[in-house]
Design a protein around this motif. Structure first.
Motif: not given
Length: 172
Positions: A115-126
């Motif tokens: 789970l990282t900002p690059d691996s989840v739905v766009e717009g989800v923050t750290q």
């Protein structure tokens, strides 16, 4: 397998044999409350079995250490016992032995979750990922740790499930 491991495995199998119930939901309780929708609540216990007779990971070339098998046992518990307040509801964090650092690594650094900002739905923050990881760690499960087995004298089926090579009990 050494005799101690055979004894522990036999104990696990015996407990698993007592783990399920075959009858339907019960009737109304003596308190007048509606009967639960399921015949039993769920208990769980964690066991560690160690096998000193084999290398730790002979395939990987690691021949030191103790080969351990973490085993989860899930079994029926009387609803009254589960609701008595004597037994704690399990949490997801207990899968990683209450260690938040291990939990965070499992959720961010493994191929299972990553789970990282690059691996989840766009717009989800750290910060949102961190909050979700923390919430999951403390989330209560529907099982009760170390509660006693339901007091019934009925045959019970057994389900044995293994995650296989490179799997994890977390993803079950």
């Amino acid at each position: 397998m050494p005799k101690l491991n055979q004894l522990l495995l036999s104990l696990v199998v015996i407990m698993a044999l007592a783990a399920c119930q075959t009858t339907g939901p019960g009737s109304a309780t003596q308190t007048g409350k509606p009967a639960p929708l399921t015949p039993f609540a769920v208990g769980n216990k964690t066991f560690f079995m160690h096998d000193n007779s084999r290398p730790y990971d002979s395939v990987g070339g690691v021949n030191v250490g103790v080969r351990s098998m973490i085993t989860e046992i899930w079994y029926p518990v009387d609803h009254e016992v589960a609701q008595s307040g004597k037994y704690k509801r399990a949490t997801y964090g207990e899968y990683v032995f209450g260690d938040r650092d291990v939990h965070r690594l499992m959720m961010t650094e493994t191929t299972f979750f990553h789970l990282t900002p690059d691996s989840v739905v766009e717009g989800v923050t750290q910060a949102e990922i961190d909050a979700a990881i923390d919430e999951l760690f403390t989330r209560k499960r529907s099982s009760f740790k170390n509660a006693p087995l339901a007091n019934v004298n009925l045959p019970r089926p057994v389900v044995v499930m293994t995650h296989g090579d490179a799997g994890s009990r977390y993803n079950m």
